[in-house]
Design a protein around this motif. Structure first.
Motif, PDB file in Angstrom:
ATOM      1  N   SER A  81     -14.189  -6.817   6.499  1.00  0.00           N
ATOM      2  CA  SER A  81     -15.973  -6.954   5.741  1.00  0.00           C
ATOM      3  C   SER A  81     -16.508  -8.919   6.335  1.00  0.00           C
ATOM      4  CB  SER A  81     -16.008  -7.001   4.234  1.00  0.00           C
ATOM      5  OG  SER A  81     -15.198  -8.084   3.342  1.00  0.00           O
ATOM      6  N   SER A 109      -7.561  -7.461   7.835  1.00  0.00           N
ATOM      7  CA  SER A 109      -7.071  -8.837   6.076  1.00  0.00           C
ATOM      8  C   SER A 109      -6.451  -8.250   5.402  1.00  0.00           C
ATOM      9  CB  SER A 109      -8.623  -9.572   6.292  1.00  0.00           C
ATOM     10  OG  SER A 109      -9.631  -8.012   5.668  1.00  0.00           O
ATOM     11  N   ALA A 131       6.059   4.362  11.033  1.00  0.00           N
ATOM     12  CA  ALA A 131       6.688   3.489  11.094  1.00  0.00           C
ATOM     13  C   ALA A 131       8.417   2.734  10.431  1.00  0.00           C
ATOM     14  CB  ALA A 131       6.341   1.906  11.217  1.00  0.00           C
ATOM     15  N   LYS A 154      -6.825  -5.750  -1.024  1.00  0.00           N
ATOM     16  CA  LYS A 154      -6.579  -7.275  -0.837  1.00  0.00           C
ATOM     17  C   LYS A 154      -6.067  -7.195   0.336  1.00  0.00           C
ATOM     18  CE  LYS A 154      -2.104  -4.700  -0.126  1.00  0.00           C
ATOM     19  NZ  LYS A 154      -1.752  -4.684   1.338  1.00  0.00           N
ATOM     20  N   SER A 169       0.507  -1.615  -0.042  1.00  0.00           N
ATOM     21  CA  SER A 169      -0.165  -0.465   0.369  1.00  0.00           C
ATOM     22  C   SER A 169       1.120   1.252  -0.222  1.00  0.00           C
ATOM     23  CB  SER A 169      -1.200  -0.346   1.253  1.00  0.00           C
ATOM     24  OG  SER A 169       0.112  -0.221   2.460  1.00  0.00           O
ATOM     25  N   ARG A 227       0.231   3.869  -2.529  1.00  0.00           N
ATOM     26  CA  ARG A 227       0.210   5.635  -2.452  1.00  0.00           C
ATOM     27  C   ARG A 227       0.780   6.277  -2.981  1.00  0.00           C
ATOM     28  NH1 ARG A 227      -3.272   5.203   3.609  1.00  0.00           N
ATOM     29  NH2 ARG A 227      -3.614   7.456   2.437  1.00  0.00           N
ATOM     30  N   TYR A 255     -17.672  -4.874   9.463  1.00  0.00           N
ATOM     31  CA  TYR A 255     -17.813  -2.794   9.614  1.00  0.00           C
ATOM     32  C   TYR A 255     -19.047  -2.814   8.834  1.00  0.00           C
ATOM     33  CZ  TYR A 255     -15.434  -3.051   4.655  1.00  0.00           C
ATOM     34  OH  TYR A 255     -14.916  -3.157   3.335  1.00  0.00           O
TER      35      TYR A 255
HETATM   36  N1  LIG Z   1       2.637   4.663   9.384  1.00  0.00           N
HETATM   37  C1  LIG Z   1       3.156   4.014   8.447  1.00  0.00           C
HETATM   38  O1  LIG Z   1       4.208   3.635   9.227  1.00  0.00           O
HETATM   39  C2  LIG Z   1       2.299   3.074   7.838  1.00  0.00           C
HETATM   40  C3  LIG Z   1       3.308   1.819   7.282  1.00  0.00           C
HETATM   41  C4  LIG Z   1       2.111   1.107   6.178  1.00  0.00           C
HETATM   42  C5  LIG Z   1       1.372   0.968   5.962  1.00  0.00           C
HETATM   43  N2  LIG Z   1       0.846   1.654   6.294  1.00  0.00           N
HETATM   44  C6  LIG Z   1      -0.931   2.510   5.948  1.00  0.00           C
HETATM   45  O2  LIG Z   1      -1.355   1.413   6.479  1.00  0.00           O
HETATM   46  C7  LIG Z   1      -2.849   1.257   5.622  1.00  0.00           C
HETATM   47  C8  LIG Z   1      -3.248   0.058   5.604  1.00  0.00           C
HETATM   48  O3  LIG Z   1      -1.641  -0.838   5.094  1.00  0.00           O
HETATM   49  P1  LIG Z   1      -2.672  -2.302   4.351  1.00  0.00           P
HETATM   50  O4  LIG Z   1      -1.392  -2.181   3.431  1.00  0.00           O
HETATM   51  O5  LIG Z   1      -2.342  -3.039   5.509  1.00  0.00           O
HETATM   52  O6  LIG Z   1      -3.288  -1.930   3.978  1.00  0.00           O
HETATM   53  P2  LIG Z   1      -4.497  -3.309   3.213  1.00  0.00           P
HETATM   54  O7  LIG Z   1      -4.047  -4.730   2.905  1.00  0.00           O
HETATM   55  O8  LIG Z   1      -5.103  -2.851   1.327  1.00  0.00           O
HETATM   56  O9  LIG Z   1      -5.555  -3.341   3.745  1.00  0.00           O
HETATM   57  C9  LIG Z   1      -7.084  -3.666   3.072  1.00  0.00           C
HETATM   58  C10 LIG Z   1      -8.000  -3.529   4.599  1.00  0.00           C
HETATM   59  O10 LIG Z   1      -8.671  -2.563   5.205  1.00  0.00           O
HETATM   60  C11 LIG Z   1      -9.921  -3.145   5.089  1.00  0.00           C
HETATM   61  N3  LIG Z   1     -10.811  -2.359   4.459  1.00  0.00           N
HETATM   62  C12 LIG Z   1     -11.328  -1.830   3.573  1.00  0.00           C
HETATM   63  N4  LIG Z   1     -12.573  -1.163   3.603  1.00  0.00           N
HETATM   64  C13 LIG Z   1     -12.415  -0.340   5.129  1.00  0.00           C
HETATM   65  C14 LIG Z   1     -13.218  -0.109   5.756  1.00  0.00           C
HETATM   66  N5  LIG Z   1     -14.513   0.956   5.302  1.00  0.00           N
HETATM   67  N6  LIG Z   1     -13.641  -0.088   7.351  1.00  0.00           N
HETATM   68  C15 LIG Z   1     -12.327  -1.154   7.613  1.00  0.00           C
HETATM   69  N7  LIG Z   1     -11.830  -1.858   6.359  1.00  0.00           N
HETATM   70  C16 LIG Z   1     -11.730  -1.477   6.023  1.00  0.00           C
HETATM   71  C17 LIG Z   1     -10.209  -4.508   3.926  1.00  0.00           C
HETATM   72  O11 LIG Z   1     -11.254  -5.106   4.550  1.00  0.00           O
HETATM   73  P3  LIG Z   1     -12.119  -5.858   3.431  1.00  0.00           P
HETATM   74  O12 LIG Z   1     -11.306  -5.833   2.652  1.00  0.00           O
HETATM   75  O13 LIG Z   1     -12.723  -6.887   4.063  1.00  0.00           O
HETATM   76  O14 LIG Z   1     -12.963  -4.466   3.398  1.00  0.00           O
HETATM   77  C18 LIG Z   1      -8.908  -5.469   4.742  1.00  0.00           C
HETATM   78  O15 LIG Z   1      -8.726  -5.715   5.320  1.00  0.00           O
HETATM   79  C19 LIG Z   1      -2.238   2.238   3.947  1.00  0.00           C
HETATM   80  O16 LIG Z   1      -3.182   3.246   4.301  1.00  0.00           O
HETATM   81  C20 LIG Z   1      -1.124   2.505   4.476  1.00  0.00           C
HETATM   82  O17 LIG Z   1      -0.526   3.181   3.842  1.00  0.00           O
HETATM   83  C21 LIG Z   1       0.964   3.159   7.615  1.00  0.00           C
END
Ligand SMILES: NC(=O)c1ccc[n+]([C@@H]2O[C@H](COP(=O)([O-])OP(=O)(O)OC[C@H]3O[C@@H](n4cnc5c(N)ncnc54)[C@H](OP(=O)(O)O)[C@@H]3O)[C@@H](O)[C@H]2O)c1
Length: 326
Positions: A192, A169, A272, A316, A47, A51, A210
Motif C-alpha cells: 500500500s 513490506s 520453505a 505489519k 505470520s 496462522r 495495489y
Molecule cells: N511457504 C512457506 O514456507 C512460508 C514461509 C513463511 C511465510 N509464509 C507465508 O507468507 C505470508 C507472508 O508472511 P509475512 O510474515 O511476510 O506476512 P506479513 O509481514 O503480514 O506481510 C504483510 C504484507 O502484505 C501486504 N499486503 C496486505 N494485503 C495485501 C494485498 N491485498 N495485496 C498486496 N499486498 C498486501 C502488506 O502491505 P500493506 O501493509 O502495505 O498492505 C505487507 O507488505 C504468510 O501468509 C505466511 O504464512 C509461507
C-alpha cells in the motif's frame, strides 16, 4: 549464571484469537547431549505462529494443518520459530558453541521459542549474533529471510531478471526485495502507498500501490512474480509473466501446489525448509551492512497476545518482536 528450574512460556491453549495465548510456568528444558540452552532475549511472533494459532491454513489445507499440528488443540503449545539470546548451558557433546555466546537460533517448525529458555541442537540453524544487530533485529533475521532465500533459489533468479514482489513490506517481502537486489535483479515492489518509502529504501527500483494498479494486467513484464500474500494466483499472473517466467505462491494453498506449467511458465509453491547455511548467509550479509531487518513493533513478553493481534492485522512491516524481561 545459575539456571532456574522453571520459566515463563507463552502457551497456546486452544485454536482461536490472540486471547488463547497465556503466560504460564513450565520447566526449563535440560539440554541433551548435542543441545545448547539459550536464555532468550528476543523472539518474534510471525505470520506462521499467528496462522497456526488461528488455524488459518492456506486454501484447501485446514485438515492437513490439524493433522500436522494437533486435531483439537496444538500438540506443541509453545509457539515461536526464532530467537536471539545467550548460551547458558550446553550438553557434553556440544563443540560449536560455548557458554556466554550470543546467538541467533532458528528451530523453525520445532517451535518452542516463546519461552525464557530454549534448548536447541547445535546442528540446527544457529549463528553468532552479528555485533551490529541488536537482539531485537537478530531475532527477526531468520523467518522472512530464509523463506525468501528458499523461494529465490527455487525460482533460479538470475542477475538482470525482473521480479515483482507482492507484499514487499512484510517479513518475507522486505527480505525478498533486499535479497533479489543482492542477486542483481531488477525489483518492483507491491504494497500500500504507506509502505512505498520503506520498499524503495530497501532497494526496490519501482513501486506499485495495489489499491490503484492491477499489477497482473501488464503483458510480459516480469521474469518472476513472488506473491508473499496470497493476493493472486498463477493463472492470474500468466499474462504478466515473460516467456519462461516463474510464479512463487509463497502463501499459496492447494490451488498453487497443484497448478501445472502453462505456456512455458511455471508455478512454484510449498513449504520453505530450514538450513544452517541460510542463517549463516543472512547473518554474514547483515554483519556486512548489506541486509536490514525491518522491525514493526516490539512488545514485552507479558503482552505477547497483543503481538499476535498485530500480526493478525496482516499489515505489519517486517517482524513483530517480543522482548523478554532480563
Ligand atoms: N511457504 C512457506 O514456507 C512460508 C514461509 C513463511 C511465510 N509464509 C507465508 O507468507 C505470508 C507472508 O508472511 P509475512 O510474515 O511476510 O506476512 P506479513 O509481514 O503480514 O506481510 C504483510 C504484507 O502484505 C501486504 N499486503 C496486505 N494485503 C495485501 C494485498 N491485498 N495485496 C498486496 N499486498 C498486501 C502488506 O502491505 P500493506 O501493509 O502495505 O498492505 C505487507 O507488505 C504468510 O501468509 C505466511 O504464512 C509461507
Amino acid at each position: 549464571m545459575t539456571v532456574p528450574t522453571t520459566m515463563k512460556a507463552a502457551i497456546v491453549t486452544a485454536y482461536g484469537g490472540p486471547e488463547v495465548v497465556e503466560i504460564q510456568s513450565r520447566p526449563v528444558p535440560i539440554p541433551r547431549d548435542d543441545e545448547i540452552l539459550i536464555k532468550t532475549i528476543a523472539t518474534t511472533v510471525n505470520s506462521g505462529d499467528a496462522r497456526m494459532r488461528a488455524l488459518d491454513a492456506p486454501q484447501g489445507m485446514k485438515t492437513l494443518m490439524r493433522l500436522a499440528i494437533g486435531i483439537i488443540r496444538p500438540r506443541q503449545p509453545i509457539f515461536g520459530t526464532e530467537i536471539a539470546g545467550t548460551v547458558v548451558a550446553a550438553g557434553p557433546g556440544v563443540s560449536r558453541f560455548a557458554i556466554g555466546d550470543e546467538v541467533i537460533a532458528f528451530p523453525g517448525v520445532g517451535l518452542r521459542c516463546h519461552a525464557e529458555y530454549v534448548a536447541v541442537s547445535e546442528r540446527k540453524p544457529i549463528a553468532k549474533r552479528p555485533e551490529n544487530l541488536s537482539f531485537e533485529e537478530a531475532a527477526g533475521l531468520c523467518f522472512g529471510g530464509t523463506t525468501a532465500l528458499h523461494f529465490l533459489r527455487k525460482a533460479n533468479l538470475k542477475a538482470g531478471e525482473h521480479i515483482l514482489v507482492i507484499g514487499a513490506s512484510g517479513a518475507v517481502g522486505s527480505a525478498m526485495v533486499q535479497l533479489a537486489k543482492h542477486f542483481s535483479a531488477k525489483v518492483t515492489a507491491v504494497a500500500s502507498a504507506a509502505n512505498a518509502n520503506l520498499a524503495l529504501s530497501l532497494g526496490a527500483d519501482a513501486f506499485i500501490d495495489y489499491a490503484i494498479t492491477d499489477y497482473t494486467s501488464t503483458a510480459s513484464a516480469y521474469d518472476v512474480i513472488a506473491d508473499t500474500v496470497g493476493a493472486t494466483r498463477f493463472q492470474r499472473c500468466l499474462k504478466a509473466l515473460k516467456p519462461g517466467g516463474r510464479y512463487l505462491g509463497i502463501a499459496g494453498g492447494v490451488g498453487d501446489m497443484l497448478a501445472r506449467p502453462k505456456d512455458g511458465k511455471r508455478p512454484i509453491a510449498g513449504m520453505a525448509t530450514e538450513h544452517p547455511e541460510d542463517v549463516a548467509f543472512l547473518a554474514d550479509l547483515a554483519a556486512k551492512g548489506q541486509y536490514r531487518v525491518v522491525i514493526d513493533q516490539t512488545f514485552d513478553f507479558d503482552d505477547i497476545a497483543q503481538a499476535h493481534a498485530r500480526v493478525d492485522s496482516k499489515h505489519k512491516r517486517g517482524s513483530v518482536v517480543v522482548r523478554m524481561p532480563q
